[in-house]
Write an enzyme that holds these catalytic residues in place. Structure first.
Site, mmCIF file in Angstrom:
data_model
loop_
_atom_site.group_PDB
_atom_site.id
_atom_site.type_symbol
_atom_site.label_atom_id
_atom_site.label_comp_id
_atom_site.label_asym_id
_atom_site.label_seq_id
_atom_site.Cartn_x
_atom_site.Cartn_y
_atom_site.Cartn_z
ATOM 1 C CG ASP A 58 6.387 6.286 -0.040
ATOM 2 O OD1 ASP A 58 5.076 6.924 -0.827
ATOM 3 O OD2 ASP A 58 6.505 7.516 0.836
ATOM 4 C CE LYS A 104 10.832 5.076 -0.232
ATOM 5 N NZ LYS A 104 11.586 5.223 1.234
#
Length: 214
Positions: free
Chosen positions: A140, A121
């Site tokens: 996320d 991420k």
DNA sequence: CTCCCGATAT
DNA sequence: ATATCAGGAG
């Protein structure tokens, strides 16, 4: 409606609403952005900006972290939570940066994720933000929640969600799409109490349509 | 899968 | 009181 058709309805609405979004994280040097994204784990970016406002006065490059002792770093970042892990990772990260890359952040996802504290991420955010490189879709907590509520996926696994989204989201939209999910997640599709009654995309959202039946 | 962990909204 | 916040490491 297929997922792709629903996406084509939803995307322009969000684009109209948010335009060309900039990261909410404040930074000057590329290295600072990477540190800021590491700090943003399970923490609001508003809080990160408060912390980095002071930290980045003295930290602009990896060498600045090397010169700072662990306890001092912990004190700076304490309010972002997970501060011991984050401080340790940022120290190790700086050492690997100095050893392998000096202060030039690698532009390959595989190399970025080898840096301590940097996962998939964080790497995707850094690459997208700094150089417009899109190797995947940032998944996320917001992207995860909205994708499930809208009905695009039925999974809590970020990698499965990413693969599923990549099937119908055009590559050129990968980076902005996750931005829109994040912004819309904070604005309307809030985790605890989503504001479906004033949501711009409720007509295309499974969560809202299912609730209307009840 | 669990742990890390402070600040904030509800 | 408790869920949640631009996750990652072991």
């Amino acid at each position: 409606m297929t997922k792709k058709e629903r996406f084509k309805k939803i995307f322009p609405i969000l684009k109209d609403k948010f335009g060309n979004p900039k990261a909410a994280l404040e930074f000057e040097t590329p290295y600072q952005l990477m540190v800021a994204v590491i700090l943003s784990a399970q923490c609001t970016d508003a809080r990160v900006n408060i912390v980095t406002k002071e930290l980045f006065k003295v930290v602009k490059y990896p060498k600045d972290i090397r010169e700072m002792d662990l306890e001092t770093l912990e004190k700076y970042i304490k309010s972002t939570g997970f501060y011991r892990n984050k401080a340790k990772n940022i120290k190790l990260n700086a050492e690997m940066m100095l050893e392998k890359y000096d202060d030039k952040i690698p532009k390959e996802l595989e190399k970025l994720v080898e840096l301590p504290g940097v996962g998939r991420k964080t790497a995707n955010v850094v690459l997208g933000e700094l150089w417009n490189i899109r190797e995947g879709i940032v998944v996320d907590t917001h992207v995860k929640r909205l994708s499930n509520r809208i009905g695009f996926v039925k999974s809590e696994n970020p990698e499965i969600i990413e693969k599923e989204l990549m099937k119908f989201v055009p590559k050129k939209d990968w980076f902005v799409y996750s931005h829109y999910m994040i912004l819309h997640g904070r604005d309307k599709c809030i985790a605890r109490s989503p504001k479906c009654n004033i949501c711009e995309i409720r007509d295309y959202c499974k969560y809202n349509l299912d609730n209307l039946k009840k």
